[in-house]
Design a protein around this motif. Structure first.
Motif, PDB file in Angstrom:
ATOM      1  N   PHE A 245      72.356 -30.928 -46.730  1.00 37.46           N
ATOM      2  CA  PHE A 245      73.229 -29.742 -46.718  1.00 37.46           C
ATOM      3  C   PHE A 245      74.013 -29.588 -45.411  1.00 37.46           C
ATOM      4  O   PHE A 245      73.844 -28.631 -44.660  1.00 37.46           O
ATOM      5  N   VAL A 246      74.835 -30.596 -45.158  1.00 45.57           N
ATOM      6  CA  VAL A 246      75.779 -30.534 -44.042  1.00 45.57           C
ATOM      7  C   VAL A 246      76.642 -29.283 -44.201  1.00 45.57           C
ATOM      8  O   VAL A 246      77.070 -28.944 -45.302  1.00 45.57           O
TER       9      VAL A 246
ATOM     10  N   SER B  35      74.639 -37.915 -43.327  1.00 47.86           N
ATOM     11  CA  SER B  35      74.197 -37.071 -44.441  1.00 47.86           C
ATOM     12  C   SER B  35      73.282 -37.856 -45.371  1.00 47.86           C
ATOM     13  O   SER B  35      73.480 -39.054 -45.598  1.00 47.86           O
ATOM     14  N   HIS B  36      72.292 -37.173 -45.886  1.00 53.65           N
ATOM     15  CA  HIS B  36      71.316 -37.759 -46.810  1.00 53.65           C
ATOM     16  C   HIS B  36      71.831 -37.622 -48.239  1.00 53.65           C
ATOM     17  O   HIS B  36      72.272 -36.547 -48.640  1.00 53.65           O
ATOM     18  N   ASP B  37      71.785 -38.728 -48.999  1.00 54.21           N
ATOM     19  CA  ASP B  37      72.322 -38.711 -50.366  1.00 54.21           C
ATOM     20  C   ASP B  37      73.709 -38.081 -50.381  1.00 54.21           C
ATOM     21  O   ASP B  37      73.976 -37.107 -51.095  1.00 54.21           O
ATOM     22  N   SER B  38      74.599 -38.683 -49.619  1.00 57.28           N
ATOM     23  CA  SER B  38      75.917 -38.098 -49.349  1.00 57.28           C
ATOM     24  C   SER B  38      76.716 -37.823 -50.622  1.00 57.28           C
ATOM     25  O   SER B  38      77.469 -36.851 -50.692  1.00 57.28           O
ATOM     26  N   GLY B  39      76.577 -38.699 -51.624  1.00 59.65           N
ATOM     27  CA  GLY B  39      77.370 -38.559 -52.829  1.00 59.65           C
ATOM     28  C   GLY B  39      76.850 -37.541 -53.825  1.00 59.65           C
ATOM     29  O   GLY B  39      77.507 -37.283 -54.850  1.00 59.65           O
ATOM     30  N   SER B  40      75.689 -36.936 -53.550  1.00 62.09           N
ATOM     31  CA  SER B  40      75.133 -35.971 -54.506  1.00 62.09           C
ATOM     32  C   SER B  40      75.980 -34.710 -54.621  1.00 62.09           C
ATOM     33  O   SER B  40      75.815 -33.926 -55.553  1.00 62.09           O
ATOM     34  N   CYS B  41      76.933 -34.529 -53.692  1.00 59.12           N
ATOM     35  CA  CYS B  41      77.855 -33.392 -53.776  1.00 59.12           C
ATOM     36  C   CYS B  41      78.717 -33.457 -55.027  1.00 59.12           C
ATOM     37  O   CYS B  41      79.303 -32.449 -55.440  1.00 59.12           O
TER      38      CYS B  41
ATOM     39  N   THR C  44      71.660 -32.694 -52.708  1.00 56.51           N
ATOM     40  CA  THR C  44      71.289 -32.555 -51.297  1.00 56.51           C
ATOM     41  C   THR C  44      72.494 -32.203 -50.424  1.00 56.51           C
ATOM     42  O   THR C  44      72.342 -31.929 -49.239  1.00 56.51           O
ATOM     43  N   GLN C  45      73.691 -32.267 -51.000  1.00 57.67           N
ATOM     44  CA  GLN C  45      74.915 -31.919 -50.276  1.00 57.67           C
ATOM     45  C   GLN C  45      75.816 -31.090 -51.188  1.00 57.67           C
ATOM     46  O   GLN C  45      75.947 -31.402 -52.375  1.00 57.67           O
ATOM     47  N   ARG C  46      76.455 -30.063 -50.613  1.00 58.39           N
ATOM     48  CA  ARG C  46      77.412 -29.269 -51.378  1.00 58.39           C
ATOM     49  C   ARG C  46      78.853 -29.508 -50.920  1.00 58.39           C
ATOM     50  O   ARG C  46      79.782 -29.314 -51.690  1.00 58.39           O
ATOM     51  N   LEU C  47      79.025 -29.945 -49.682  1.00 60.23           N
ATOM     52  CA  LEU C  47      80.370 -30.258 -49.199  1.00 60.23           C
ATOM     53  C   LEU C  47      80.806 -31.614 -49.736  1.00 60.23           C
ATOM     54  O   LEU C  47      79.998 -32.534 -49.886  1.00 60.23           O
TER      55      LEU C  47
ATOM     56  N   ASP D 146      64.971 -24.204 -55.498  1.00 61.62           N
ATOM     57  CA  ASP D 146      65.765 -25.427 -55.379  1.00 61.62           C
ATOM     58  C   ASP D 146      65.444 -26.096 -54.047  1.00 61.62           C
ATOM     59  O   ASP D 146      64.701 -25.552 -53.223  1.00 61.62           O
ATOM     60  N   LEU D 147      66.020 -27.274 -53.842  1.00 63.15           N
ATOM     61  CA  LEU D 147      65.716 -28.066 -52.652  1.00 63.15           C
ATOM     62  C   LEU D 147      66.106 -27.340 -51.370  1.00 63.15           C
ATOM     63  O   LEU D 147      65.362 -27.349 -50.388  1.00 63.15           O
ATOM     64  N   GLN D 148      67.250 -26.683 -51.382  1.00 66.94           N
ATOM     65  CA  GLN D 148      67.727 -26.045 -50.155  1.00 66.94           C
ATOM     66  C   GLN D 148      66.819 -24.900 -49.727  1.00 66.94           C
ATOM     67  O   GLN D 148      66.414 -24.821 -48.561  1.00 66.94           O
ATOM     68  N   ARG D 149      66.486 -24.013 -50.653  1.00 66.32           N
ATOM     69  CA  ARG D 149      65.671 -22.843 -50.302  1.00 66.32           C
ATOM     70  C   ARG D 149      64.225 -23.210 -49.996  1.00 66.32           C
ATOM     71  O   ARG D 149      63.613 -22.657 -49.076  1.00 66.32           O
TER      72      ARG D 149
END
Length: 322
Positions: A297-298, A38-44, A81-84, A263-266
């Motif tokens: 966004f895993v 995952s990229h920038d794993s801790g951003s969740c 970059t991650q929500r999980l 946002d980044l995801q969309r």
């Protein structure tokens, strides 16, 4: 049935996929396996009201100081970059985590960051530790790759925290990464490889240097440019090291201003994922192939982790001479 049949449902159990690999693949060097990351794993762990962190551009920090809530909401949409959670990412098959670390004024703790402050690093490491304690056949590569406002004392504290958290399960640096297989790790009780991209860890046998897993950054919003860059880097892979393939699109200031309410995801990640999936299916792990693949966004609709895991296949038997 042979090993090939054993891999038919390899990606079905993402929580335990390494332990379920056929023996032939557990004997393959880790740098020659396909590993989702995952990229920038801790951003969740970032929240919309978090403080702006030192990795943000100076102009962004100045704007946030003046237009606090409005600017911070915008930064949040482009920083996450991650929500999980990290535990959920690991359960989805992620075995490489990308962590960026910073100090915080008047705080003893160190924090994960990406545009804004996230959770204390100690909590993130403990999540990894808890996951691995329950799964002795799994291994994780932790990449501590960017550091902000870190003094020698901060680095010493972080290095000590990592050693204290994982103890004898930390894989020490060895002369050749070709030696490091899942079977080799399991036989020695090692579960965690830590890449520490700072001279602060130079000479410490518990921390792998930056050159062990190069992580070239495409730095583009263009899918064709990203794929061309990644293919070039894969073809030029040096021997005896891994490779982190960054399947990510990165906005610059102009792009964010043109998509201010998105946002980044969309705006980027969904388009990126749609292109990556068919591209990945053509790849194979190996000396000039894919190794670690990281993405944003895993757990989103496009299940890239399963696709990466499924690239691992035992070598086909040699055809008999005619």
């Amino acid at each position: 049935m042979g090993d090939m049949g054993d891999t038919a449902d390899l990606a079905a159990d993402t929580e335990n996929w390494m332990g379920r690999l056929p023996e032939a693949l557990r004997a393959v060097p880790l740098i020659h396996l396909a590993i989702p990351g995952s990229h920038d794993s801790g951003s969740c762990t970032i929240t919309p009201d978090a403080a702006v962190s030192p990795d943000s551009l100076p102009v962004v920090r100045r704007l946030a100081a003046v237009f606090c809530r409005l600017v911070k909401r915008c930064i949040y949409r482009w920083s996450v970059t991650q929500r999980l959670s990290v535990t959920q990412q690991l359960a989805h098959g992620i075995r490489y985590l990308d962590l960026r670390v910073s100090s915080k004024p008047e705080q003893k703790e160190l924090y994960v960051v990406h545009g804004m402050y996230g959770a204390p690093v100690s909590g993130v490491l403990e999540e990894v530790n808890s996951f691995l304690l329950q799964r002795p056949n799994e291994a994780v590569i932790l990449d501590l790759q960017h550091f902000y406002q870190m003094t020698p004392e901060h680095h010493s504290a972080l290095l000590a925290l990592v050693v204290r958290t994982f103890g004898p399960r930390l894989c020490p640096v060895v002369r050749s990464l070709e030696e490091v297989t899942l079977s080799w790790l399991r036989a020695r009780g090692f579960q965690v490889i830590v890449v520490y991209r700072s001279a602060a860890a130079r000479g410490d046998p518990s921390f792998w240097p930056a050159g062990s897993w190069p992580t070239p950054w495409p730095d583009t919003t263009s899918v064709p440019a990203m794929l061309a860059f990644l293919e070039d880097k894969m073809a030029a892979r040096p021997a005896n090291c891994g490779l982190v393939t960054q399947c990510v699109l990165t906005p610059d200031v102009r792009f964010v201003l043109l998509h201010l309410w998105s946002d980044l995801q969309r705006s980027l990640a969904q388009r990126c994922d749609a292109a990556i999936l068919p591209w990945l299916r053509q790849l194979r792990p190996g000396p000039k192939g894919v190794n670690v693949v990281i993405y944003d966004f895993v757990g989103s609709a496009c299940c890239l982790a399963r696709a990466v895991i499924s690239l691992n296949r035992p070598a086909s038997p040699a055809s008999p001479a005619s």
